[in-house]
Design a protein around this motif. Structure first.
Motif, PDB file in Angstrom:
ATOM      1  N   GLU A   1      -9.153  -5.798 -11.233  1.00  0.00           N
ATOM      2  CA  GLU A   1     -10.316  -5.890 -12.130  1.00  0.00           C
ATOM      3  C   GLU A   1      -9.963  -5.361 -13.526  1.00  0.00           C
ATOM      4  OE1 GLU A   1     -13.648  -3.576 -10.809  1.00  0.00           O
ATOM      5  OE2 GLU A   1     -15.054  -4.616 -12.152  1.00  0.00           O
TER       6      GLU A   1
ATOM      7  N   GLU B   1      -7.892  -7.987 -15.307  1.00  0.00           N
ATOM      8  CA  GLU B   1      -8.778  -9.062 -15.777  1.00  0.00           C
ATOM      9  C   GLU B   1      -9.503  -8.646 -17.066  1.00  0.00           C
ATOM     10  OE1 GLU B   1     -12.604 -11.101 -13.860  1.00  0.00           O
ATOM     11  OE2 GLU B   1     -11.015 -10.691 -12.396  1.00  0.00           O
ATOM     12  N   THR B   2      -9.895  -7.370 -17.130  1.00  0.00           N
ATOM     13  CA  THR B   2     -10.585  -6.880 -18.319  1.00  0.00           C
ATOM     14  C   THR B   2      -9.658  -6.907 -19.533  1.00  0.00           C
ATOM     15  OG1 THR B   2     -11.922  -5.444 -16.920  1.00  0.00           O
ATOM     16  CG2 THR B   2     -11.914  -4.944 -19.259  1.00  0.00           C
TER      17      THR B   2
ATOM     18  N   GLU C   1      -7.205  -8.929 -19.962  1.00  0.00           N
ATOM     19  CA  GLU C   1      -7.066 -10.352 -20.303  1.00  0.00           C
ATOM     20  C   GLU C   1      -8.245 -10.846 -21.138  1.00  0.00           C
ATOM     21  OE1 GLU C   1      -4.495 -11.678 -16.332  1.00  0.00           O
ATOM     22  OE2 GLU C   1      -6.421 -12.653 -16.755  1.00  0.00           O
ATOM     23  N   GLU C   2      -9.456 -10.440 -20.730  1.00  0.00           N
ATOM     24  CA  GLU C   2     -10.648 -10.868 -21.469  1.00  0.00           C
ATOM     25  C   GLU C   2     -10.650 -10.296 -22.883  1.00  0.00           C
ATOM     26  OE1 GLU C   2     -13.501 -11.022 -17.486  1.00  0.00           O
ATOM     27  OE2 GLU C   2     -13.991  -9.650 -19.128  1.00  0.00           O
ATOM     28  N   LEU C   3     -10.308  -9.011 -23.000  1.00  0.00           N
ATOM     29  CA  LEU C   3     -10.298  -8.382 -24.329  1.00  0.00           C
ATOM     30  C   LEU C   3      -9.241  -9.030 -25.221  1.00  0.00           C
ATOM     31  CD1 LEU C   3     -10.684  -4.552 -23.602  1.00  0.00           C
ATOM     32  CD2 LEU C   3     -12.430  -6.198 -24.250  1.00  0.00           C
TER      33      LEU C   3
ATOM     34  N   THR D   1      -8.052 -12.105 -25.012  1.00  0.00           N
ATOM     35  CA  THR D   1      -8.533 -13.434 -25.407  1.00  0.00           C
ATOM     36  C   THR D   1      -9.546 -13.312 -26.541  1.00  0.00           C
ATOM     37  OG1 THR D   1      -8.209 -14.203 -23.155  1.00  0.00           O
ATOM     38  CG2 THR D   1      -9.627 -15.563 -24.563  1.00  0.00           C
ATOM     39  N   ASP D   2     -10.483 -12.367 -26.401  1.00  0.00           N
ATOM     40  CA  ASP D   2     -11.460 -12.123 -27.474  1.00  0.00           C
ATOM     41  C   ASP D   2     -10.745 -11.798 -28.779  1.00  0.00           C
ATOM     42  OD1 ASP D   2     -13.671 -12.497 -25.926  1.00  0.00           O
ATOM     43  OD2 ASP D   2     -14.325 -10.407 -25.922  1.00  0.00           O
TER      44      ASP D   2
ATOM     45  N   ASN E   1     -25.914 -11.907 -15.882  1.00  0.00           N
ATOM     46  CA  ASN E   1     -24.766 -11.129 -16.387  1.00  0.00           C
ATOM     47  C   ASN E   1     -24.713  -9.732 -15.775  1.00  0.00           C
ATOM     48  OD1 ASN E   1     -23.601 -13.059 -17.884  1.00  0.00           O
ATOM     49  ND2 ASN E   1     -23.917 -12.084 -19.867  1.00  0.00           N
TER      50      ASN E   1
END
Lengths: 159, 159
Positions: A28, A31-32, A34-36, A38-39, B47
């Protein structure tokens, strides 16, 4: 020689490889990151997040991710810090944190916050932040999970 | 008679009016509530956030917003709680918090976290949470801003 600079799209793959190879990170958490990332790489204002990389001759040694804490005045979070296992004990982590603090200062930040775990696996991490001048400002029992306390460090970054 | 139920699109306007009329909320905080409410009303899984309302004969008395804390196992945040000034001292806040705790328990949550301010204007808010059984788990000086400490309350919600 170690170079520090803001991350760009060309670093994406090696940042993700390094993140996935860090045994302390949960899926998890990976994944976080990765999201940051990408942002950061796709938003014109980076959604407020900054990624810094440390590299040596094109090889990624580590990265840091930090950004303003929402709903605060001048408080920043060091969200993620990761140094390749082969590059540890060489000052890479310290250089990344110091550079992140410099950037926060430029953005008129006052306070850097680092949230980490109280588990034994994180004792070297906590000792590292304490060596860098961070003070334990809070310990919240069982915050992350059963037997997994939140340890919150702060350091004033005002000049 | 006070009724508690999950918020729906029909509550949106009155939730926003109530939020904007709360003098303790900053414009940035009002904006955050608006964003969370939009997420809640437009995302199929909300969400992760939940909004509860307390009403009496169609009149909104208050609302609560809570949701799982990212990267924790079973920790939930009570993000926002607001009771209309005309409906205070009647148990509306307590009913909302108790219902939120019940929902967290249903979602197998362990711990409720409430982050609030240490400023004098929040002394009644802090006393309210303490009456409900919340324990101050941390106080982080200057976290929100100069002279504005973070006070973090927790309460175990396991049965």
């Amino acid at each position: 020689m170690t170079t520090l600079r803001p991350a760009d799209a060309g670093d994406s793959e090696s940042i993700l490889l390094l993140t996935r190879s860090e045994p302390l990170f949960t899926p998890e958490e990976v994944e976080t990151v990765e999201e940051l990332l990408t942002d950061y790489l796709t938003s014109p204002d980076h959604n407020g997040y900054s990624f810094l990389v440390a590299e040596d001759g094109g090889r990624l040694l580590g990265f840091a991710c930090f950004g303003p804490r929402p709903l605060t005045k001048g408080t920043f979070d060091l969200y993620w810090l990761c140094v390749a296992s082969s590059a540890r004990r060489q000052g890479v982590g310290r250089a990344l944190v110091t550079r992140a603090e410099d950037e926060v200062r430029k953005q008129r930040g006052r306070l850097m916050v680092i949230e980490t775990s109280g588990r034994p696996e994180y004792s070297a991490t906590r000792a590292f932040y304490e060596r860098l001048g961070y003070t334990m400002a809070a310990a919240v029992p069982e915050f992350y999970g059963p037997g997994d306390d939140l340890i919150l460090y702060t350091r004033k970054v005002t000049p």
